[in-house]
Design a protein around this motif. Structure first.
Motif, PDB file in Angstrom:
ATOM      1  N   PHE A  24       0.834  -1.199   0.000  1.00  0.00           N
ATOM      2  CA  PHE A  24       0.000   0.000   0.000  1.00  0.00           C
ATOM      3  C   PHE A  24       0.869   1.248   0.000  1.00  0.00           C
ATOM      4  CE2 PHE A  24      -1.775   3.489   2.505  1.00  0.00           C
ATOM      5  CZ  PHE A  24      -2.852   3.837   1.712  1.00  0.00           C
ATOM      6  N   SER A  25       1.877   1.291   0.889  1.00  0.00           N
ATOM      7  CA  SER A  25       2.744   2.466   0.996  1.00  0.00           C
ATOM      8  C   SER A  25       3.469   2.747  -0.319  1.00  0.00           C
ATOM      9  CB  SER A  25       3.760   2.272   2.116  1.00  0.00           C
ATOM     10  OG  SER A  25       3.095   2.154   3.351  1.00  0.00           O
ATOM     11  N   ALA A  26       3.964   1.684  -0.967  1.00  0.00           N
ATOM     12  CA  ALA A  26       4.696   1.864  -2.229  1.00  0.00           C
ATOM     13  C   ALA A  26       3.771   2.372  -3.332  1.00  0.00           C
ATOM     14  CB  ALA A  26       5.342   0.543  -2.652  1.00  0.00           C
ATOM     15  N   LEU A  27       2.567   1.803  -3.435  1.00  0.00           N
ATOM     16  CA  LEU A  27       1.623   2.238  -4.472  1.00  0.00           C
ATOM     17  C   LEU A  27       1.154   3.668  -4.214  1.00  0.00           C
ATOM     18  CD1 LEU A  27      -0.455  -1.028  -4.894  1.00  0.00           C
ATOM     19  CD2 LEU A  27       1.059   0.001  -6.584  1.00  0.00           C
ATOM     20  N   LYS A  28       0.923   4.000  -2.947  1.00  0.00           N
ATOM     21  CA  LYS A  28       0.488   5.359  -2.617  1.00  0.00           C
ATOM     22  C   LYS A  28       1.586   6.359  -2.957  1.00  0.00           C
ATOM     23  CE  LYS A  28      -1.351   8.292   0.914  1.00  0.00           C
ATOM     24  NZ  LYS A  28      -0.786   8.964   2.011  1.00  0.00           N
ATOM     25  N   ALA A  29       2.833   6.022  -2.618  1.00  0.00           N
ATOM     26  CA  ALA A  29       3.956   6.919  -2.913  1.00  0.00           C
ATOM     27  C   ALA A  29       4.125   7.121  -4.416  1.00  0.00           C
ATOM     28  CB  ALA A  29       5.246   6.353  -2.303  1.00  0.00           C
ATOM     29  N   ALA A  30       3.785   6.098  -5.212  1.00  0.00           N
ATOM     30  CA  ALA A  30       3.907   6.199  -6.667  1.00  0.00           C
ATOM     31  C   ALA A  30       2.683   6.872  -7.299  1.00  0.00           C
ATOM     32  CB  ALA A  30       4.095   4.802  -7.265  1.00  0.00           C
ATOM     33  N   GLY A  31       1.694   7.273  -6.467  1.00  0.00           N
ATOM     34  CA  GLY A  31       0.491   7.928  -6.993  1.00  0.00           C
ATOM     35  C   GLY A  31      -0.453   6.985  -7.696  1.00  0.00           C
ATOM     36  N   GLN A  32      -0.383   5.687  -7.373  1.00  0.00           N
ATOM     37  CA  GLN A  32      -1.214   4.698  -8.053  1.00  0.00           C
ATOM     38  C   GLN A  32      -2.442   4.298  -7.250  1.00  0.00           C
ATOM     39  OE1 GLN A  32       1.553   1.588  -9.030  1.00  0.00           O
ATOM     40  NE2 GLN A  32       2.137   2.601 -10.917  1.00  0.00           N
TER      41      GLN A  32
END
Length: 142
Positions: A24-32
């Motif tokens: 979740f954190s990685a996808l949120k940081a990538a704006g996805q």
């Protein structure tokens, strides 16, 4: 897998599944991670309670998932019915068919279909009268 209750900056609530907290954190940081209602990438996790299964006798009746859950869902369903009744579905050939109609190489008619994001952006930049629809094609709906 973990399901998070999410809320966008405009107040729209929704939920989504992720492999874990790191995913979740990685996808949120990538704006996805985006709101399915307004497309905002300003999304935060909401306070959640653990899922507890009720006793078998106390199980509530199953809701009718085919019925619209809100006025907005009903309006989107009505829009979908109108579009499907008054246009031709051309599938993944949408970009090519829209360009052919615009150039006069194909018969003038109302169409709907699918396009990759870069194709859609290019059609808009070319001045073709296209717009995204707020629903998925019937074959992509669970």
């Amino acid at each position: 897998m973990i399901r998070y209750s999410l809320k966008c900056g405009a107040g729209h609530g929704f939920d989504s599944w992720f492999k874990g907290a790191e995913a979740f954190s990685a996808l949120k940081a990538a704006g996805q991670v985006i709101c399915p209602v307004c497309g905002s990438a300003t999304v935060e996790k909401e306070l959640m309670a653990p899922a507890v299964r009720p006793a078998r006798k106390a199980a509530a009746p199953k809701p009718d998932l085919s019925a619209p859950g809100s006025e907005l869902e009903e309006k989107i369903a009505a829009l979908r019915r109108q579009i499907e009744a008054n246009s031709e579905y051309v599938g993944m050939n949408f970009a090519a068919e829209a360009r052919a109609i615009h150039a006069g190489d194909a018969p003038e008619r109302t169409i709907h279909g699918e396009a990759k994001p870069d194709e859609a952006r290019a059609m808009i930049e070319e001045g073709l009268p296209v717009a995204p629809l707020p629903f998925l094609p019937a074959r992509k709906v669970n």
